[in-house]
Motif scaffolding. Structure first.
Motif, short mmCIF file in Angstrom:
data_model
loop_
_atom_site.label_atom_id
_atom_site.label_comp_id
_atom_site.label_asym_id
_atom_site.label_seq_id
_atom_site.Cartn_x
_atom_site.Cartn_y
_atom_site.Cartn_z
N CYS A 122 -2.27 2.74 -1.50
CA CYS A 122 -1.63 3.35 -0.33
C CYS A 122 -1.83 2.49 0.91
O CYS A 122 -0.90 2.24 1.68
CB CYS A 122 -2.20 4.75 -0.10
N PHE A 123 -3.05 2.00 1.10
CA PHE A 123 -3.36 1.18 2.28
C PHE A 123 -2.51 -0.08 2.31
O PHE A 123 -2.00 -0.48 3.37
CB PHE A 123 -4.84 0.79 2.29
N ALA A 124 -2.37 -0.75 1.17
CA ALA A 124 -1.59 -2.00 1.11
C ALA A 124 -0.14 -1.74 1.53
O ALA A 124 0.44 -2.51 2.32
CB ALA A 124 -1.65 -2.59 -0.29
N ILE A 125 0.43 -0.66 1.02
CA ILE A 125 1.82 -0.34 1.35
C ILE A 125 1.97 0.08 2.80
O ILE A 125 2.87 -0.37 3.52
CB ILE A 125 2.35 0.75 0.39
N GLU A 126 1.07 0.94 3.27
CA GLU A 126 1.14 1.39 4.66
C GLU A 126 0.93 0.23 5.62
O GLU A 126 1.52 0.19 6.71
CB GLU A 126 0.10 2.48 4.90
N TYR A 127 0.07 -0.72 5.23
CA TYR A 127 -0.18 -1.88 6.09
C TYR A 127 1.10 -2.70 6.25
O TYR A 127 1.45 -3.10 7.37
CB TYR A 127 -1.28 -2.74 5.48
N LEU A 128 1.80 -2.95 5.15
CA LEU A 128 3.05 -3.72 5.22
C LEU A 128 4.09 -2.99 6.07
O LEU A 128 4.86 -3.63 6.80
CB LEU A 128 3.61 -3.97 3.82
N ARG A 129 4.10 -1.69 5.97
CA ARG A 129 5.07 -0.92 6.76
C ARG A 129 4.74 -0.95 8.25
O ARG A 129 5.62 -1.13 9.08
CB ARG A 129 5.11 0.53 6.25
N LYS A 130 3.48 -0.78 8.54
CA LYS A 130 3.07 -0.65 9.94
C LYS A 130 2.99 -1.99 10.66
O LYS A 130 3.34 -2.08 11.85
CB LYS A 130 1.72 0.06 10.01
N PHE A 131 2.56 -3.03 9.97
CA PHE A 131 2.29 -4.30 10.65
C PHE A 131 3.29 -5.41 10.32
O PHE A 131 3.30 -6.44 10.98
CB PHE A 131 0.87 -4.77 10.33
N VAL A 132 4.11 -5.22 9.28
CA VAL A 132 5.07 -6.26 8.91
C VAL A 132 6.50 -5.75 8.99
O VAL A 132 7.43 -6.53 9.19
CB VAL A 132 4.77 -6.80 7.48
N GLY A 133 6.71 -4.45 8.84
CA GLY A 133 8.06 -3.90 8.94
C GLY A 133 8.74 -3.64 7.62
O GLY A 133 9.94 -3.34 7.58
N ILE A 134 7.99 -3.77 6.51
CA ILE A 134 8.55 -3.44 5.19
C ILE A 134 8.76 -1.93 5.09
O ILE A 134 7.94 -1.15 5.55
CB ILE A 134 7.59 -3.91 4.07
N LYS A 135 9.85 -1.51 4.47
CA LYS A 135 10.13 -0.07 4.34
C LYS A 135 10.12 0.40 2.89
O LYS A 135 9.31 1.23 2.50
CB LYS A 135 11.47 0.26 5.00
N LYS A 136 11.02 -0.13 2.09
CA LYS A 136 11.18 0.37 0.71
C LYS A 136 10.18 -0.32 -0.22
O LYS A 136 10.24 -1.53 -0.43
CB LYS A 136 12.61 0.14 0.22
N CYS A 137 9.27 0.48 -0.76
CA CYS A 137 8.23 -0.05 -1.63
C CYS A 137 8.23 0.68 -2.97
O CYS A 137 8.54 1.86 -3.04
CB CYS A 137 6.84 0.10 -0.98
N MET A 138 7.85 -0.05 -3.99
CA MET A 138 7.82 0.51 -5.34
C MET A 138 6.43 0.32 -5.93
O MET A 138 5.79 -0.72 -5.74
CB MET A 138 8.87 -0.17 -6.22
N ILE A 139 5.93 1.35 -6.60
CA ILE A 139 4.66 1.28 -7.32
C ILE A 139 4.95 1.40 -8.80
O ILE A 139 5.56 2.37 -9.25
CB ILE A 139 3.70 2.41 -6.88
N VAL A 140 4.53 0.40 -9.56
CA VAL A 140 4.64 0.45 -11.02
C VAL A 140 3.22 0.60 -11.55
O VAL A 140 2.42 -0.33 -11.48
CB VAL A 140 5.30 -0.82 -11.59
N ASP A 141 2.91 1.78 -12.03
CA ASP A 141 1.56 2.10 -12.48
C ASP A 141 1.55 2.19 -14.00
O ASP A 141 2.04 3.15 -14.59
CB ASP A 141 1.11 3.44 -11.86
N LEU A 142 0.96 1.17 -14.63
CA LEU A 142 0.92 1.12 -16.10
C LEU A 142 -0.49 1.30 -16.64
O LEU A 142 -0.76 0.98 -17.80
CB LEU A 142 1.53 -0.20 -16.60
N ASP A 143 -1.39 1.82 -15.82
CA ASP A 143 -2.70 2.25 -16.29
C ASP A 143 -2.49 3.45 -17.22
O ASP A 143 -1.50 4.18 -17.10
CB ASP A 143 -3.54 2.66 -15.08
N ALA A 144 -3.42 3.66 -18.15
CA ALA A 144 -3.27 4.76 -19.10
C ALA A 144 -3.33 6.13 -18.44
O ALA A 144 -2.82 7.11 -18.99
CB ALA A 144 -4.35 4.67 -20.18
N HIS A 145 -3.95 6.21 -17.26
CA HIS A 145 -4.12 7.48 -16.57
C HIS A 145 -3.09 7.65 -15.46
O HIS A 145 -2.62 6.67 -14.87
CB HIS A 145 -5.52 7.58 -15.96
#
Length: 402
Positions: free
Chosen positions: A225-248
């Motif tokens: 969450c922090f990595a994505i929020e950081y890009l949004r707040k300090f770089v201006g990135i908006k659309k982000c995707m999370i691909v979670d392939l952990d078993a849980h």
């Protein structure tokens, strides 16, 4: 510094408590116990006050611009691999960490294997400059109440699933929380690096059971969450995707982004019959697939290739965070899946290949994995990415201005 202050306070209170026991004075015995419970409230008020006072968005942007600009001028963007690692990622606590099946030193093991195989050298990678700061965490939405809870050994023990409530909280902060804070900063830095280089890997992180309000499943800080929020707040990135392939199930980031499906697409492949079975968090998933012990390698790869392609083409993210847990390997008692080593390697290649050919910057974090074979498999997968996709020489077409 905060860890040191807490340690001094704990030692002083422990000395007072022992004195009371020796003198058999119940007033002296009770006093340090009461203070031990109450003093974190005062610590947190003071620490949060100064953290907010000293932190500004302008200062963080200037720090980020200076850091990456200087490294770019020194040609470190071409000399260094966009891989984040710090020896402080590894969690060691006099053997106590072995009470949990998680391989808490796999980060160093992966690094050493990559170094032995000649993929990395001693200095051609990036290191987080320190632990993630309190001011930055608060700015990214971290709950002050949750940070207060982390002053108590009982709560930390609950999150890391090891009964260490009898130890001073400062010891657990030093040996468990601080390494996770280094890893969290590593995930943030890796995300920023990916915008320049097209890809990055943090040889830790992936605390996908932690959200900004709570932790669990050996996850304390919500680095995804922090990595994505950081890009949004300090770089201006908006659309982000999370691909979670952990078993849980990645219930942490799903809770954080449950009301933001317009700008956050979550693709989660996980075993629906195991921890955490968080049905409320599952509402934050954009697309999920159930994988279990009956899912074969071919079924998994076919399902991943089809759903990932479709999701990328339809959502068109500006950034992708890949949570590459390896607890789906055959033999993992917690993941309860049966994927082979070759399947994991092909899985990672598919995610990188689909992103790189679309010029979508991605950051990979390691997440779960509870066997000694995990580290060699992760290292082999990274080596395969270079062999098949030439990631060392990859140049992004649309370089993001920082």
């Amino acid at each position: 510094m905060y860890t040191l202050i807490c340690a001094v306070q704990d030692l002083a209170l422990l000395a007072l408590f022992i004195t009371g026991l020796v003198l058999l004075e119940w007033q002296i015995i009770v006093f340090p116990i009461v203070i031990y419970i109450l003093v974190p409230f005062l610590n947190e008020l003071i620490y949060n006050f100064f953290a907010k006072l000293l932190f500004t968005i302008e200062k963080e942007k200037k720090w980020m611009d200076n850091r990456y600009y200087q490294q770019e001028q020194q040609n470190k963007y071409t000399e260094n691999l966009p891989i984040m690692y710090h020896y402080k990622y590894n969690i060691t606590a006099c053997g106590i960490e072995k009470l949990h099946p998680f391989d808490s030193v796999k980060y160093g093991r992966v690094f050493n294997i990559l170094k032995e195989k000649g993929f990395m050298q001693e200095q051609n990678f990036y290191k987080p400059q320190g632990k993630v700061g309190r001011g930055l965490m608060l700015n990214l939405g971290m709950s002050q109440l949750y940070l207060l809870y982390l002053n108590y050994a009982a709560y930390i023990s609950k999150c890391i699933e090891i009964p260490l409530f009898f130890l001073p909280a400062s010891f657990l902060r030093w040996k468990v929380l601080d390494p996770m804070m280094f890893s969290t900063q590593g995930s943030i830095d890796a995300a920023v690096l990916s915008l320049k280089r097209g890809w990055s890997i943090n040889l830790s992180g992936g605390y996908h059971h932690a959200c900004r309000q709570s932790g669990g499943g050996f996850c304390i800080y919500p680095d995804i969450c922090f990595a994505i929020e950081y890009l949004r707040k300090f770089v201006g990135i908006k659309k982000c995707m999370i691909v979670d392939l952990d078993a849980h199930q990645g219930n942490g980031h799903e809770r954080d982004f449950i009301n933001d499906k317009e700008n956050t697409f979550i693709l989660d492949f996980y075993n629906h019959s195991i921890y955490p079975a968080d049905f409320q968090a599952a509402k934050g998933i954009s697309l999920s697939k159930n994988v279990d012990c009956n899912t074969s390698d071919s079924e998994y790869i076919s399902m991943l290739r089809m759903t990932l392609k479709k999701s990328l083409d339809e959502f068109k993210p500006e950034f992708l965070l890949y949570n590459a847990g390896t607890d789906c390997l055959d033999g993992d008692h917690l993941g309860q899946m049966n994927l082979s080593r070759n399947c994991i390697i092909e899985r990672d290649q598919i995610v990188f290949e689909e992103c790189l050919k679309r010029d979508i910057p991605l950051t990979m974090v390691l997440s779960g994995g509870y066997q000694q074979i995990n580290a060699p498999v992760i290292a082999d997968s990274i080596l395969n990415l270079d062999e098949k996709l030439k990631i060392k020489n990859y140049s992004r077409k649309k370089v993001q201005n920082l």
